[in-house]
Design a protein around this motif. Structure first.
Motif, PDB file in Angstrom:
ATOM      1  N   MET A 170       1.070  -1.569   0.288  1.00  0.00           N
ATOM      2  CA  MET A 170      -0.048  -0.113  -0.149  1.00  0.00           C
ATOM      3  C   MET A 170       0.860   0.773   0.101  1.00  0.00           C
ATOM      4  O   MET A 170       0.834   2.436  -0.109  1.00  0.00           O
ATOM      5  CB  MET A 170      -0.921   0.333   1.316  1.00  0.00           C
ATOM      6  CG  MET A 170      -1.988   1.395   1.662  1.00  0.00           C
ATOM      7  SD  MET A 170      -3.514   0.951   0.191  1.00  0.00           S
ATOM      8  CE  MET A 170      -3.938   2.165  -0.021  1.00  0.00           C
ATOM      9  N   ARG A 171       2.099   1.426   1.113  1.00  0.00           N
ATOM     10  CA  ARG A 171       3.218   2.128   1.085  1.00  0.00           C
ATOM     11  C   ARG A 171       3.593   2.620  -0.549  1.00  0.00           C
ATOM     12  O   ARG A 171       3.807   3.342  -0.944  1.00  0.00           O
ATOM     13  CB  ARG A 171       4.109   2.143   1.326  1.00  0.00           C
ATOM     14  CG  ARG A 171       3.186   1.959   3.527  1.00  0.00           C
ATOM     15  CD  ARG A 171       4.179   1.938   3.852  1.00  0.00           C
ATOM     16  NE  ARG A 171       5.423   3.105   3.613  1.00  0.00           N
ATOM     17  CZ  ARG A 171       6.841   2.569   5.048  1.00  0.00           C
ATOM     18  NH1 ARG A 171       7.094   1.554   6.178  1.00  0.00           N
ATOM     19  NH2 ARG A 171       7.447   3.475   4.158  1.00  0.00           N
ATOM     20  N   THR A 172       3.624   1.255  -0.572  1.00  0.00           N
ATOM     21  CA  THR A 172       4.147   1.601  -2.660  1.00  0.00           C
ATOM     22  C   THR A 172       3.627   2.441  -3.308  1.00  0.00           C
ATOM     23  O   THR A 172       3.649   3.603  -4.455  1.00  0.00           O
ATOM     24  CB  THR A 172       5.122   0.187  -2.652  1.00  0.00           C
ATOM     25  OG1 THR A 172       5.911  -0.119  -2.103  1.00  0.00           O
ATOM     26  CG2 THR A 172       5.550   0.829  -4.430  1.00  0.00           C
ATOM     27  N   VAL A 179       0.981   4.374  -3.061  1.00  0.00           N
ATOM     28  CA  VAL A 179       0.229   5.694  -2.167  1.00  0.00           C
ATOM     29  C   VAL A 179       2.003   6.858  -3.012  1.00  0.00           C
ATOM     30  O   VAL A 179       1.226   7.411  -3.215  1.00  0.00           O
ATOM     31  CB  VAL A 179       0.579   6.097  -0.672  1.00  0.00           C
ATOM     32  CG1 VAL A 179       0.029   7.344  -0.059  1.00  0.00           C
ATOM     33  CG2 VAL A 179      -1.202   4.928  -0.588  1.00  0.00           C
ATOM     34  N   SER A 180       2.950   6.434  -2.593  1.00  0.00           N
ATOM     35  CA  SER A 180       3.719   6.873  -2.818  1.00  0.00           C
ATOM     36  C   SER A 180       4.645   7.004  -4.829  1.00  0.00           C
ATOM     37  O   SER A 180       4.600   8.052  -4.942  1.00  0.00           O
ATOM     38  CB  SER A 180       5.182   5.637  -2.718  1.00  0.00           C
ATOM     39  OG  SER A 180       7.065   7.107  -2.845  1.00  0.00           O
ATOM     40  N   ALA A 227       6.169   8.223   2.193  1.00  0.00           N
ATOM     41  CA  ALA A 227       5.644   6.931   2.335  1.00  0.00           C
ATOM     42  C   ALA A 227       6.266   5.732   1.621  1.00  0.00           C
ATOM     43  O   ALA A 227       6.112   4.403   2.007  1.00  0.00           O
ATOM     44  CB  ALA A 227       3.842   7.087   1.180  1.00  0.00           C
ATOM     45  N   ALA A 228       7.472   5.799   0.897  1.00  0.00           N
ATOM     46  CA  ALA A 228       8.396   5.137  -0.198  1.00  0.00           C
ATOM     47  C   ALA A 228       8.734   4.391   0.794  1.00  0.00           C
ATOM     48  O   ALA A 228       8.986   4.370   1.579  1.00  0.00           O
ATOM     49  CB  ALA A 228       9.094   5.710  -0.679  1.00  0.00           C
ATOM     50  N   ARG A 229       9.207   3.004   0.433  1.00  0.00           N
ATOM     51  CA  ARG A 229       9.721   1.615   1.182  1.00  0.00           C
ATOM     52  C   ARG A 229      11.280   2.106   1.022  1.00  0.00           C
ATOM     53  O   ARG A 229      12.035   2.184   1.417  1.00  0.00           O
ATOM     54  CB  ARG A 229       9.302   0.132   0.679  1.00  0.00           C
ATOM     55  CG  ARG A 229       7.926   0.009   1.385  1.00  0.00           C
ATOM     56  CD  ARG A 229       7.582  -1.131   1.674  1.00  0.00           C
ATOM     57  NE  ARG A 229       6.129  -1.399   1.558  1.00  0.00           N
ATOM     58  CZ  ARG A 229       6.075  -1.755   2.880  1.00  0.00           C
ATOM     59  NH1 ARG A 229       6.504  -2.046   4.147  1.00  0.00           N
ATOM     60  NH2 ARG A 229       4.668  -1.704   3.419  1.00  0.00           N
ATOM     61  N   ARG A 284      12.747   5.454  -0.456  1.00  0.00           N
ATOM     62  CA  ARG A 284      12.826   6.534  -0.684  1.00  0.00           C
ATOM     63  C   ARG A 284      13.599   7.246  -2.276  1.00  0.00           C
ATOM     64  O   ARG A 284      13.811   7.946  -2.743  1.00  0.00           O
ATOM     65  CB  ARG A 284      13.697   6.590   0.543  1.00  0.00           C
ATOM     66  CG  ARG A 284      12.503   7.591   1.625  1.00  0.00           C
ATOM     67  CD  ARG A 284      13.043   7.793   3.030  1.00  0.00           C
ATOM     68  NE  ARG A 284      11.964   8.083   3.982  1.00  0.00           N
ATOM     69  CZ  ARG A 284      11.924   8.539   4.435  1.00  0.00           C
ATOM     70  NH1 ARG A 284      13.246   8.786   5.349  1.00  0.00           N
ATOM     71  NH2 ARG A 284      10.848   8.176   5.917  1.00  0.00           N
TER      72      ARG A 284
END
Length: 283
Positions: free
Chosen positions: A1-3, A5-6, A192-194, A196
Motif C-alpha cells: 500500500m505504501r508503495t 501511495v508513493s 510513504a516510500a519503502r 526512497r
C-alpha cells in the motif's frame, strides 16, 4: 500500500509541476506589469526596432496647427526627429512608460476598463509617450506648439486573442497553488516510500522529461505565434523580438529544471548504492 501511495503521489507531483512552472513564469513575466517591462525593456535597445518604432510614433504627430508656408519644412523635421529620438535623454523613460501603458491596456479588465480607445486585441502598444517626446523635440526646434494625443495605439495580434490574455490573467496565478501541491505530493511520496531512492530517481527523470517537453512546446508555440501576421510591420517586429526575449528567459527555467532533475536522479543513484552497501554490511 505504501508503495502504491508513493507512486501515485510521485506521478501527481510531476503532473502538477508540469503545469505550475510555466504558469508561474507567465504570471511573473507576462501578467505582472513589472515582469513584462523587465522582459520587454531590452527591445528598445534594438537599433532596427528603435528606428521603425520612432518613425511610426513621429508619423502620428499632428502638424495641422503649423502655418501653411512651413509645411515644406515640417516633413524633414519629422524625419530628423524620428532618427534622433532614440538618442534623446528622455527616450529610456518614454519607452518604459510605453510598455507600462501597453501592459495596462492589454491586460485590463473589460468590465472595469474606462480608458477611451482601448483595444480588444491581445497586446496593444500605446506609443503616446514616444509621440510626446518627438513632439517636444519638434516644438523646441520650430517654436510651434504641438499638442500630442493622450493615446497612440498600435495593435498587435487580433481581437479574438483578447480571450487568451483574459485566461492568462485569470489562471496563471494559480500556478503557485499547483507548485505547493506538487511539493506536498513529493513529500508524501518520499515519506510513504519503502525505497526512497525510487522517489528521487522518478522525480529526477520526471524533471528531465518535463524540461524536454517544455523545450519542444516553446519551439512549437513560438513558431505558431510568429506565423500570425499582425498586418503592421512595427507590430510584427515587436512580436518577434518579444518572443525571442521570452523564449530566452523561459529557457533558463528549462535549464534549471533539467539541472535539478539531473541532481535528483544522481542523488537517487547514490542513495541506491548506499542502501545496498548497508544491506551487504549488515549481513
Amino acid at each position: 500500500m505504501r508503495t502504491f501511495v508513493s507512486a501515485i503521489a510521485t506521478v501527481l507531483g510531476i503532473l502538477l509541476a508540469a503545469v505550475a512552472v510555466p504558469a508561474i513564469w507567465v504570471d511573473r513575466n507576462v501578467v505582472q506589469e513589472d515582469g513584462f517591462v523587465r522582459l520587454a525593456a531590452p527591445l528598445g535597445k534594438d537599433s532596427e526596432f528603435q528606428r521603425k518604432l520612432a518613425a511610426a510614433a513621429v508619423g502620428t504627430i499632428d502638424t495641422g496647427s503649423a502655418p501653411g508656408f512651413l509645411s515644406g519644412l515640417i516633413q524633414p523635421m519629422l524625419e530628423k526627429a524620428a532618427e534622433s529620438m532614440t538618442g534623446l535623454p528622455g527616450y529610456p523613460a518614454a519607452w518604459e512608460e510605453t510598455l507600462r501603458r501597453s501592459h495596462r491596456l492589454s491586460f485590463a479588465d473589460p468590465a472595469k476598463d474606462s480608458q477611451p480607445g482601448a483595444s480588444a486585441s491581445s497586446l496593444t502598444l500605446d506609443v503616446a509617450p514616444l509621440v510626446t517626446l518627438g513632439s517636444e523635440e519638434i516644438s523646441r526646434a520650430t517654436r510651434l506648439p504641438l499638442d500630442p494625443p493622450k493615446q497612440t495605439l498600435i495593435n498587435i495580434g487580433h481581437p479574438a486573442q483578447r480571450e487568451w490574455t483574459e485566461r492568462l490573467a485569470t489562471y496563471a496565478p494559480m500556478g503557485y497553488v499547483l507548485a505547493i501541491g506538487s511539493v506536498v505530493a513529493f513529500l508524501l511520496a518520499f515519506v510513504a516510500a519503502r525505497r526512497r531512492w525510487t522517489v528521487l530517481l522518478a522525480a529526477g527523470f520526471g524533471g528531465l522529461a518535463l524540461a524536454g517537453l517544455w523545450g519542444i512546446g516553446l519551439q512549437l508555440g513560438s513558431a505558431r505565434a510568429q506565423a500570425t501576421d499582425t498586418g503592421n510591420a512595427v507590430a510584427n517586429m515587436f512580436r518577434d523580438e518579444f518572443l525571442a526575449a521570452a523564449g530566452a528567459d523561459f529557457q533558463t527555467w528549462i535549464t534549471t529544471t533539467a539541472a535539478a532533475g539531473a541532481a535528483l536522479a544522481a542523488a537517487g543513484i547514490v542513495t541506491l548504492f548506499a542502501s545496498r552497501k548497508r544491506a551487504r554490511t549488515s549481513r
